[in-house]
Design a protein around this motif. Structure first.
Motif, PDB file in Angstrom:
ATOM      1  N   TYR A  86     -51.543   0.128 -40.221  1.00 38.54           N
ATOM      2  CA  TYR A  86     -50.152   0.080 -39.777  1.00 38.54           C
ATOM      3  C   TYR A  86     -49.367  -1.048 -40.454  1.00 38.54           C
ATOM      4  CZ  TYR A  86     -51.304   3.220 -35.893  1.00 38.54           C
ATOM      5  OH  TYR A  86     -51.702   4.292 -35.136  1.00 38.54           O
ATOM      6  N   LEU A  99     -44.921   2.159 -39.691  1.00 42.98           N
ATOM      7  CA  LEU A  99     -45.316   3.072 -40.758  1.00 42.98           C
ATOM      8  C   LEU A  99     -46.836   3.105 -40.783  1.00 42.98           C
ATOM      9  CD1 LEU A  99     -43.045   2.352 -43.871  1.00 42.98           C
ATOM     10  CD2 LEU A  99     -43.302   4.554 -42.710  1.00 42.98           C
ATOM     11  N   PRO A 102     -48.681   3.137 -45.205  1.00 38.24           N
ATOM     12  CA  PRO A 102     -47.582   3.167 -46.178  1.00 38.24           C
ATOM     13  C   PRO A 102     -48.112   3.187 -47.608  1.00 38.24           C
ATOM     14  CG  PRO A 102     -47.845   0.961 -45.291  1.00 38.24           C
ATOM     15  CD  PRO A 102     -48.730   1.855 -44.480  1.00 38.24           C
ATOM     16  N   MET A 132     -37.346  -0.389 -43.151  1.00 42.01           N
ATOM     17  CA  MET A 132     -38.437   0.551 -42.887  1.00 42.01           C
ATOM     18  C   MET A 132     -37.913   1.897 -42.390  1.00 42.01           C
ATOM     19  SD  MET A 132     -41.350  -1.950 -41.190  1.00 42.01           S
ATOM     20  CE  MET A 132     -42.380  -0.580 -40.635  1.00 42.01           C
ATOM     21  N   ALA A 137     -39.656   5.391 -41.506  1.00 43.16           N
ATOM     22  CA  ALA A 137     -40.384   4.831 -40.358  1.00 43.16           C
ATOM     23  C   ALA A 137     -39.641   5.171 -39.069  1.00 43.16           C
ATOM     24  CB  ALA A 137     -40.519   3.317 -40.502  1.00 43.16           C
ATOM     25  N   GLN A 138     -40.370   5.232 -37.977  1.00 39.11           N
ATOM     26  CA  GLN A 138     -39.764   5.609 -36.707  1.00 39.11           C
ATOM     27  C   GLN A 138     -39.888   4.493 -35.671  1.00 39.11           C
ATOM     28  OE1 GLN A 138     -42.146   9.061 -36.437  1.00 39.11           O
ATOM     29  NE2 GLN A 138     -40.637  10.399 -37.376  1.00 39.11           N
TER      30      GLN A 138
END
Length: 302
Positions: A86, A99, A102, A132, A137-138
């Motif tokens: 992560y 993410l 990544p 991000m 990314a969320q």
């Protein structure tokens, strides 16, 4: 046949009870999460949370399939080389921007090393979180909600539009953005049917391999073009892609109720059931499926 003496049975019972109670006690190496300043706050509904070594552990005793998960050390920016993969930022708005695994080119774009994990600088969280989310990314309100549902998706439980899709973004030097949007559901092969088809496609077989070898954003853009990505002349034209953390929070809003519904075993069985086998009242409980496309999930179902 030998029978255990009553005193022996009583002793074994007390030993069992003592073992159960001691399982909830902490020592110097097993501390409650809230006592360590390096870790972020854990959602109050988590029954058990403790720190062991560098890991923050949470154990969901309910719902029954919640399971056990390990939260990345919040003193570190990433655990790509020494953990579950992560890259994380904790914006001042609350929640977590993440993410998973990544790409090296994404780390380069974010100004982070692609050879080792880095320590977290809290004062940089807001800026990094913004960059991000622009890469796909969320934002999630807390780790336990993300880990509980993502583990179910990984285990093959069909979530469809109840779980945020995987968004990949590339910014070529010529301007604009290449974007691809994939379901996170596992390939279901023989179990796929016309009713329970994913609303978005799965990533092409070569997607992960080719993306891994991108050295620049132009490489990534060309690979996405070859594999069916969509080009947008301006980032502002990309539906469902956040430009700020506040936008990312807004995009997550419709998922709150959907994820909560997926904790209901009955609902999970109904939402992709065949309408012909249901009465009208039951069918009316099912949410409308979104139309195809990256914007449908985020902008149409509010």
């Amino acid at each position: 046949m030998n029978r255990a003496k009553p005193t022996t049975c009583i002793f074994l019972l007390f030993a069992l009870l003592a073992g159960i109670s001691s399982a909830y006690e902490y020592d110097d190496d097993l501390r409650p999460c809230e006592e360590d300043k390096c870790f972020v706050a854990i959602h109050s509904d988590v029954p058990r949370c403790w720190i062991q070594g560098d890991n923050q552990n949470i154990d969901y005793m309910k719902p029954m399939d919640g399971g056990f998960h390990r939260i990345p050390n919040a003193c570190r920016r990433s655990n790509i080389f020494g953990g579950d993969g992560y890259l994380v930022a904790y914006p001042s708005t609350g929640g977590v921007v993440l993410l998973r695994n990544p790409l090296a080119v994404d780390l380069q774009y974010l100004g982070l090393p692609n050879t080792h994990d880095t320590a977290r600088s809290p004062e940089e969280d807001d800026d990094l979180a913004t960059r991000m989310v622009q890469l796909g990314a969320q934002w999630w309100p807390n780790w336990d909600l993300y880990l509980r549902h993502s583990s179910r998706v990984h285990d093959g439980i069909f979530y469809d539009y109840h779980f945020p899709s995987k968004v990949d973004v590339a910014f070529p030097t010529t301007g604009g953005a290449w974007v691809a949007n994939f379901t996170r559901d596992a390939l279901r092969y023989r179990y796929e049917d016309k009713v329970c088809q994913s609303w978005l496609p799965h990533a092409p077989d070569l997607w992960g391999v080719k993306m891994r070898y991108a050295l620049t954003m132009n490489d990534k853009s060309n690979m996405m073009k070859d594999l069916g990505g969509t080009f947008h002349a301006s980032v502002d034209e990309v539906p469902g892609l956040a430009k700020t953390v506040h936008e990312a929070i807004s995009l997550f809003e419709p998922f709150k109720e959907r994820l909560n519904n997926m904790d209901d075993d009955g609902y999970r069985g109904r939402f992709c059931a065949n309408d012909e086998d249901e009465d009208k009242d039951t069918a009316n409980e099912k949410p409308e499926k979104p139309r195809w496309g990256i914007g449908s999930l985020f902008n149409e179902l509010r």
